[in-house]
Design an enzyme around this catalytic site. Structure first.
Site, mmCIF file in Angstrom:
data_model
loop_
_atom_site.group_PDB
_atom_site.id
_atom_site.type_symbol
_atom_site.label_atom_id
_atom_site.label_comp_id
_atom_site.label_asym_id
_atom_site.label_seq_id
_atom_site.Cartn_x
_atom_site.Cartn_y
_atom_site.Cartn_z
ATOM 1 N NE ARG A 124 -4.413 3.070 12.294
ATOM 2 C CZ ARG A 124 -4.140 3.865 11.260
ATOM 3 N NH1 ARG A 124 -3.905 3.350 10.055
ATOM 4 N NH2 ARG A 124 -4.106 5.166 11.407
ATOM 5 C CE LYS A 173 -0.717 6.580 13.027
ATOM 6 N NZ LYS A 173 0.103 6.296 11.840
ATOM 7 C CD GLU A 221 4.615 0.687 7.362
ATOM 8 O OE1 GLU A 221 3.959 1.689 7.044
ATOM 9 O OE2 GLU A 221 4.308 -0.032 8.314
#
Ligand SMILES: *Cc1c(COP(=O)(O)O)cnc(C)c1O
Length: 341
Positions: A82, A184, A220
């Site tokens: 990620r 992220k 989210e």
């Protein structure tokens, strides 16, 4: 190895400086070999890319002690993967995932005295991050970068029992369509601070963000993915290109299908169908899954049938199974547990 004298069960989620951290620098188009250091300070030029244009990405994972006394991390290869994707999206050099896992291993080994004992509920939280470090004044990517991993022991998430959360549907947006919601990056958090401070002032625990394009679909929260359970025990999780792909959520989906034999749907979830769900949980590394008891949409209260006192039965089973796998009480799928010591 003697453990540090720390009151493990009373730790909160706060930074505590530990002995060693990993540092690697990217210069002249290549990463150096990387090293462990005791120096927790980062000294940067005032014009460093990260300070001017927020060119920074991060990861979060934990190391902990299993029932049989091993120190392990959970699927660190997925954090490495990620972080590679995050780097590419912000025009940063990729720190290869194999080196990422090696660096995680080195940091945990060097700070083994800070890994909380089994049963304490506490864990050693690892924070890998990378930032543009050389002066950048015109808007462009930096040429030099630093990759670091530090760790800090953190307390049990559900201190004094599980309390379902109350969340509100936010009027702010988290991530634009075709934006950076799926990586992220610190920038996704900087712009969420006003929204979360406002939500807390109004007495809510978290924000539910909707898709900014139509504001009809659930995305989210600021730092966790949603998982819903229907009245007939089907697990439903929102699908969207602007959701951060939570490793916990992906693991819970696997657990639901392969361990619990539940049906799982990854699909768009409409705001207007929330009232039909029986359970709702927030998935992330810290809590694994936190139950939501109530969702408030501009004064309209949607109360989940699982209530405000405990986790719903399916959420509880998901939580017990995944934490059982992590702690070595239940056999893990191949490759999920990275043994360090
Ligand atoms: C980190 C993060 C999550 C949770 O991901 P995990 O890999 O499960 O820890 C969810 N949403 C956002 C926005 C995040 O940054």
């Amino acid at each position: 190895m003697e453990k540090k004298k720390i009151d493990w069960s009373n730790l909160g989620f706060a930074y505590m400086q530990t002995d060693k951290r990993y540092v690697s620098n990217f210069r002249d188009g290549a990463w150096d070999q990387g090293t462990l250091t005791e120096d927790a300070a980062v000294v940067l030029n005032e014009c460093a890319g990260v300070l001017q244009y927020a060119q920074t990405i991060f990861e979060g994972l934990k190391a902990y002690t299993t029932e049989d006394g091993r120190i392990v991390t959970f699927r660190p290869d997925l954090n490495g993967e990620r972080m590679e994707a995050s780097a590419l999206r912000l025009e940063m050099p990729v720190f290869p995932k194999e080196r990422f896992v090696d660096a995680v291993t080195q940091v945990v080994e060097a700070n083994a005295a800070y890994v909380p004992p089994y049963g304490s509920g506490a864990t050693l939280y690892l924070r890998p991050f990378m930032f543009g470090s050389n002066p950048v004044i015109g808007v462009k990517p930096a040429d030099e970068y630093q990759f670091r991993i530090f760790c800090t022991p953190v307390g049990p998430y559900f201190k004094g029992g599980v309390k379902p959360l109350t969340i509100c549907v936010s009027d702010f947006d988290r991530a634009a369509p075709h934006g950076t919601g799926h990586i992220k990056a610190g920038l996704n958090y900087a712009m969420s601070l006003h929204a979360i401070v406002s939500a807390h002032k109004e007495g809510y625990d978290e924000n539910m963000y909707l898709d900014p394009g139509t504001r009809t679909k659930v995305e989210e929260t600021g730092g966790a993915n949603f998982l819903f359970v229907t009245k007939d025990e089907k697990v439903v999780t929102p699908k969207s290109d602007s959701i951060l792909p939570s490793i916990t959520r992906r693991s819970l989906v696997y657990v639901a299908k392969e361990y619990l034999g539940l049906e799982v749907e990854e699909r768009e979830v409409l705001l207007e169908e929330l009232k039909d769900f029986a359970e709702c949980g927030l998935c992330g590394t810290a809590a694994v899954i936190s139950p939501v008891g109530k969702i408030v949409d501009h004064g309209e209260e949607i109360c989940l049938s699982s209530g405000m006192n405990a986790m719903g039965p399916v959420t509880q089973k998901l939580y017990d199974t995944l934490t059982g796998i992590q702690m070595g009480r239940i056999e893990a799928p191949k490759g999920w547990i990275h043994v360090i010591a």
